[in-house]
Enzyme design. Structure first.
Site, PDB file in Angstrom:
ATOM      1  N   ARG A   1      -2.666  -2.068  -3.361  1.00  0.00           N
ATOM      2  CA  ARG A   1      -3.877  -1.286  -3.110  1.00  0.00           C
ATOM      3  C   ARG A   1      -3.868  -0.091  -4.053  1.00  0.00           C
ATOM      4  O   ARG A   1      -2.909   0.680  -4.090  1.00  0.00           O
ATOM      5  CB  ARG A   1      -3.888  -0.788  -1.670  1.00  0.00           C
ATOM      6  CG  ARG A   1      -5.107   0.059  -1.409  1.00  0.00           C
ATOM      7  CD  ARG A   1      -5.092   0.663  -0.048  1.00  0.00           C
ATOM      8  NE  ARG A   1      -6.322   1.406   0.159  1.00  0.00           N
ATOM      9  CZ  ARG A   1      -6.417   2.490   0.911  1.00  0.00           C
ATOM     10  NH1 ARG A   1      -5.363   2.960   1.531  1.00  0.00           N
ATOM     11  NH2 ARG A   1      -7.561   3.099   1.055  1.00  0.00           N
TER      12      ARG A   1
ATOM     13  N   ASN B   1       0.875  -1.175   0.000  1.00  0.00           N
ATOM     14  CA  ASN B   1       0.000   0.000   0.000  1.00  0.00           C
ATOM     15  C   ASN B   1       0.914   1.228   0.000  1.00  0.00           C
ATOM     16  O   ASN B   1       1.436   1.621   1.043  1.00  0.00           O
ATOM     17  CB  ASN B   1      -0.887  -0.044   1.250  1.00  0.00           C
ATOM     18  CG  ASN B   1      -1.845   1.121   1.334  1.00  0.00           C
ATOM     19  OD1 ASN B   1      -1.805   2.039   0.489  1.00  0.00           O
ATOM     20  ND2 ASN B   1      -2.696   1.117   2.333  1.00  0.00           N
TER      21      ASN B   1
ATOM     22  N   HIS C   1     -13.016   2.478   0.522  1.00  0.00           N
ATOM     23  CA  HIS C   1     -12.942   1.465   1.593  1.00  0.00           C
ATOM     24  C   HIS C   1     -13.625   0.160   1.166  1.00  0.00           C
ATOM     25  O   HIS C   1     -14.101  -0.602   2.012  1.00  0.00           O
ATOM     26  CB  HIS C   1     -13.631   1.946   2.894  1.00  0.00           C
ATOM     27  CG  HIS C   1     -12.956   3.092   3.553  1.00  0.00           C
ATOM     28  ND1 HIS C   1     -13.655   4.129   4.132  1.00  0.00           N
ATOM     29  CD2 HIS C   1     -11.650   3.369   3.757  1.00  0.00           C
ATOM     30  CE1 HIS C   1     -12.815   5.004   4.647  1.00  0.00           C
ATOM     31  NE2 HIS C   1     -11.587   4.565   4.442  1.00  0.00           N
TER      32      HIS C   1
ATOM     33  N   ARG D   1     -11.275  15.223   7.678  1.00  0.00           N
ATOM     34  CA  ARG D   1     -12.129  15.599   6.534  1.00  0.00           C
ATOM     35  C   ARG D   1     -13.507  16.011   7.028  1.00  0.00           C
ATOM     36  O   ARG D   1     -14.048  15.412   7.962  1.00  0.00           O
ATOM     37  CB  ARG D   1     -12.284  14.434   5.558  1.00  0.00           C
ATOM     38  CG  ARG D   1     -11.003  13.986   4.922  1.00  0.00           C
ATOM     39  CD  ARG D   1     -11.288  13.016   3.780  1.00  0.00           C
ATOM     40  NE  ARG D   1     -10.074  12.331   3.394  1.00  0.00           N
ATOM     41  CZ  ARG D   1      -9.907  11.011   3.459  1.00  0.00           C
ATOM     42  NH1 ARG D   1     -10.897  10.222   3.868  1.00  0.00           N
ATOM     43  NH2 ARG D   1      -8.769  10.468   3.117  1.00  0.00           N
TER      44      ARG D   1
ATOM     45  N   GLU E   1      -7.872  -5.286   5.678  1.00  0.00           N
ATOM     46  CA  GLU E   1      -7.841  -4.900   4.270  1.00  0.00           C
ATOM     47  C   GLU E   1      -6.680  -5.566   3.540  1.00  0.00           C
ATOM     48  O   GLU E   1      -6.803  -5.939   2.375  1.00  0.00           O
ATOM     49  CB  GLU E   1      -7.734  -3.376   4.148  1.00  0.00           C
ATOM     50  CG  GLU E   1      -9.026  -2.691   4.573  1.00  0.00           C
ATOM     51  CD  GLU E   1      -8.868  -1.188   4.776  1.00  0.00           C
ATOM     52  OE1 GLU E   1      -8.363  -0.793   5.844  1.00  0.00           O
ATOM     53  OE2 GLU E   1      -9.244  -0.436   3.875  1.00  0.00           O
TER      54      GLU E   1
END
Ligand code: ADP
Length: 396
Positions: free
Chosen positions: A89, A7, A178, A239, A380
């Site tokens: 990813r 990733n 996600h 965010r 993940e």
């Protein structure tokens, strides 16, 4: 069979090496502060204490050299032929990638073409892929996209109410993110409930530094809170989530600041950080315990906005088998789970206060109601490894 999952971020590379026969992690690590004089490489080999190395790592090329040096020196990857593939990813797959893709020059060009949709993420993901190809040329490389799980959304959920040409020409629509996490916990939730995934309706709440909520009908994503980019939806660490878009023009006009400055403000300095100065949920709780009013407000806003999405997705799904909490906050924050599920008995949701305090890992039902409330540990990296393996098996 071993699979390496990478990733690559703009200044970091996170990795895990899996033994696929039992899904065990052989080594997992994080190289941070790439480009700085004192980069840090932390890694855990199975059964050993964490190691930390500090060194200069100028770029992603040097970061991957360091990673492969450690894998080789530890004896975990003596030869690149021990590696079935590398799973990468990739945050944004645009409308093109609804499944993992074996990397070819054409796939690389298509990922490059999605950069305008994800300028903060895809360039770094691509750098990781390109370097891995250079350093491990005989190993197949597979891209796994965060957006892919959401490709089943109907058009009335993914379209924005903008002139049609913006969709036709600029591909402006909801993509969702996600996806590996929502998809992974959905599979585990169905197993836990003893139902086929294809008959299971869920609301999955992935709450980490970024956060999103997904409505899953018969195992498929039918709506999700993040949009064209990861900025939309629930309140997050830094965010803003949903705001009136007119705020952007208002700020631009009254403060005379650029679009780029506003984009940074909304992505990096808003959300919990904007409201109370902290973005880490544990620090926010500590502040709130010391009676800090801004921290209390940030917690109240965070829980309230989640609750609104739970209500909205209940209406979307009609029948819900379970809510699923996951991600660092979803898995660990008992207060938040209880607060955003409070007074939802009319929807069939009640939390068992005792079970909520210490849910069993990796999967537990903390409800005292018709609708299960599950806490599931996401993974993940493992999901990327599983999908990369399936992609490889499908093409050979
Ligand atoms: P990322 O999205 O970067 O993968 P994580 O899923 O690990 O991040 O989530 C990080 C968030 O989880 C942080 O806000 C952190 O404070 C929060 N978190 C971790 N442990 C706890 C805890 N025990 N209680 C509340 N929040 C927690």
């Amino acid at each position: 069979m071993k699979i390496l999952v990478l990733n690559a971020g703009s200044s970091s590379v996170k990795y895990s090496l899996f033994a696929m026969h039992n899904h065990s992690v052989l080594v997992a690590g994080l190289i941070e502060r790439i480009g700085e004089k004192q980069a840090v490489h932390r890694f855990n080999a199975a059964g050993a204490a964490q190691q930390m190395l500090e060194m200069e790592i100028a770029n992603h090329q040097a970061a991957l050299q360091e990673l492969f040096r450690i894998l080789s020196a530890s004896g975990l990857l003596a030869d690149s032929r021990d590696l079935a593939c590398i799973g990468h990813r990739v945050v944004h797959g645009g409308e093109h990638f609804w499944q993992p893709a074996l990397i070819t020059p054409q796939v690389l060009a298509q990922i490059t073409a999605t950069i305008p949709l994800a300028p903060l993420h895809n360039p770094a993901n691509l750098l990781g892929i390109q370097e891995a190809i250079k350093q491990m040329p005989i190993v197949p490389q597979v891209a796994v996209f965060d957006t892919a799980f959401h490709h089943t959304m109907p058009d009335y959920a993914y379209r924005y109410a903008l002139p049609a040409e913006f969709y036709r020409e600029q591909r402006v629509r909801r993509y969702g993110f996600h996806g590996t996490s929502h998809g992974y916990v959905a599979k585990l939730a169905a197993q836990f409930l003893g139902k086929p995934l294809a008959e299971t309706n869920l609301i999955t709440l992935h709450l980490g530094n970024g956060a999103s909520v997904t409505a899953i009908e018969n195992g498929k994503s039918v709506d999700t809170s993040m949009g064209l980019t990861p900025l939309e939806g629930v309140m997050m660490g830094t965010r803003c989530g949903d705001i009136d878009p007119a705020i952007i023009f208002y700020l631009g006009r009254t403060l005379n600041i650029s679009n780029d400055a506003i984009e940074t403000l909304l992505n990096k300095n808003s959300g919990c950080k904007g409201v109370c100065g902290e973005n880490d949920m544990r620090s926010i709780h500590k502040l709130a315990e010391s009676d800090n009013l801004e921290a209390k407000l940030a917690l109240a806003m965070y829980a309230y906005r989640l609750k609104k999405y739970i209500g909205a997705y209940f209406a979307v799904l009609n029948r819900v088998d379970a809510l699923v909490f996951t991600g660092g906050i979803g898995e660990n924050d008992a207060w938040l789970r209880e607060t955003c599920c409070a007074n939802l008995s009319a929807l069939g949701i009640d939390i068992d206060h005792e079970k909520n305090q210490t849910p069993l890992r990796p999967c537990a039902d903390i409800s005292a109601s018709r609708v299960a409330v599950l806490v599931i540990k996401t993974d993940e990296e493992l999901e990327i490894a599983i999908q990369a393996k399936q992609c490889l098996e499908a093409v050979v």
